[in-house]
Design an enzyme around this catalytic site. Structure first.
Site: not given
Ligand code: TYM
Length: 339
Positions: A115, A201, A204
């Site tokens: 990023k 991947k 969003k």
């Molecule tokens: P975020 O909001 O990007 O995504 C939420 C969850 O969706 C999963 N994910 C995917 N899994 C498979 N294929 C994909 N293309 C894909 N895109 C997204 C992510 O792995 C995630 O599990 N930093 C995190 C949010 C967060 C978090 C936490 C997660 C903040 N604090 C504590 C776990 C524990 C995030 O931006 O996820």
């Protein structure tokens, strides 16, 4: 078992989120509720501040996301469902852990590298320290298991490193403050890829809406996106090895398997030898069939913002209570005076 996980309330819930994480949240919620454990799921709205955002849209996005999670099967009677901003202990613990996290650890995070690119100096401090907040999110509740997609694995490893170093530096061996959390990653849907590029991947933040299936897409949009999904000219192979070097085909077959609750081998046993002209409509129909009830429920839930706010408020009250013992233990271990 103590399950904790979060999602950023930026944009729609898409198929990658659903298959990579949210389906597991629902499954684990039911398992832990049956065994007397607890699951906590939250909207990572504080994380959303690490990137440019429009304040007027953030609250609306939070409500949309909580409606989507409820529509997928998260049950506020079984899980604690809340948004970070109503639980100040997350940000508090982040600061307390900032003395333990190392610059080098954060510099090596691939999400930071991707990023920030060559423009690291103009990025927000929050984008750099984001993984420390993520560590605080899970360590605050003594999480044992964290259901996430593969892209969050490195952040979870960092949370373990921070917990371990803190326990070593500030605790006696028989009384560590933090539990080391384990990521739970679904093998069949660890990384769902973009429909337009098998090397990226599904995300969003991809500017092209054609790259992802949103859980809010109607039947026409789903069929259209699958029809237009990038593929290659070969028919599907008979076995899994034949998907090597064919990332787009592997992604669509993986989505089918995950959605149907079957294996890649079983999908290839049915469709191997056939072209995408036969496979794509079958995949589109499967997605429409499985996502329609979620979509309908989402429509009902989002029409009552007051009810959504009440769910988050109640969840946050519970989360604040649960957060106190670990936060106090952390202050104490660090030698800070607390009244
Ligand atoms: P975020 O909001 O990007 O995504 C939420 C969850 O969706 C999963 N994910 C995917 N899994 C498979 N294929 C994909 N293309 C894909 N895109 C997204 C992510 O792995 C995630 O599990 N930093 C995190 C949010 C967060 C978090 C936490 C997660 C903040 N604090 C504590 C776990 C524990 C995030 O931006 O996820």
């Amino acid at each position: 078992m103590r399950i904790v996980s979060g999602i950023q309330p930026t944009g729609n819930l898409h198929l990658g989120n659903y298959l990579g994480a949210i389906r597991n949240w629902v499954r684990m919620q039911d398992e832990v509720a049956a065994s007397g454990g607890l699951s906590l799921y939250f909207l990572a709205d504080l994380h959303a501040l690490s990137q440019p955002h429009v304040p007027a849209e953030l609250a609306a996005n939070c409500r949309e996301m909580v409606a989507a999670l409820l529509a997928c099967g998260i049950d506020p009677d079984k899980s604690v469902l809340f948004n970070q901003a109503q639980v100040p202990q997350h940000a508090e613990l982040q600061w307390l852990l900032s003395g333990t996290a190392r610059m080098g650890w954060l510099s090596r995070m691939t999400q930071w590298k991707d990023k920030s690119g060559k423009k690291g100096d103009s990025q927000s401090v929050a984008l750099f320290t984001y993984p420390v907040l993520q560590a605080a999110d899970v360590l605050l509740y003594q999480a044992t298991h964290v259901p996430v997609g593969d892209d969050q694995k490195q952040h979870l490893e960092l949370a373990r490193d921070i917990a371990q170093k803190f326990n070593n530096d500030f605790c006696t061996e028989d009384a560590p403050v933090f539990t080391l959390p384990e990521p739970t990653i679904p093998p069949e849907a660890a990384r769902i890829m973009s429909l337009r590029d098998g090397a990226a991947k599904m995300s969003k933040s991809d500017p092209s809406d054609m790259s992802r299936i949103n859980l809010t897409d109607d039947a026409d949009a789903i069929m259209q996106k699958i029809k237009k999904a990038k593929t290659d000219p070969e028919p599907l192979p008979e076995d899994k090895a034949g998907l090597e070097g064919r990332p787009e085909a592997a992604n669509l077959v993986g989505i089918y398997a995950a959605m149907a609750g079957t294996s890649v081998e079983a999908v290839l046993a049915e469709f191997g030898g056939h072209g995408f002209g036969k496979f794509k409509p079958a995949l589109g129909e499967l997605l429409v069939e499985k996502l329609a009830p979620i979509n309908t429920r989402f429509g009902e839930l989002r029409s009552d913002p007051g009810a959504l706010d009440a769910i988050l408020r109640q969840g946050a009250a519970k989360a604040r209570e649960l957060a106190v013992p670990t936060l106090e233990a952390t202050y104490k271990a660090l030698g800070l005076l607390r009244g």
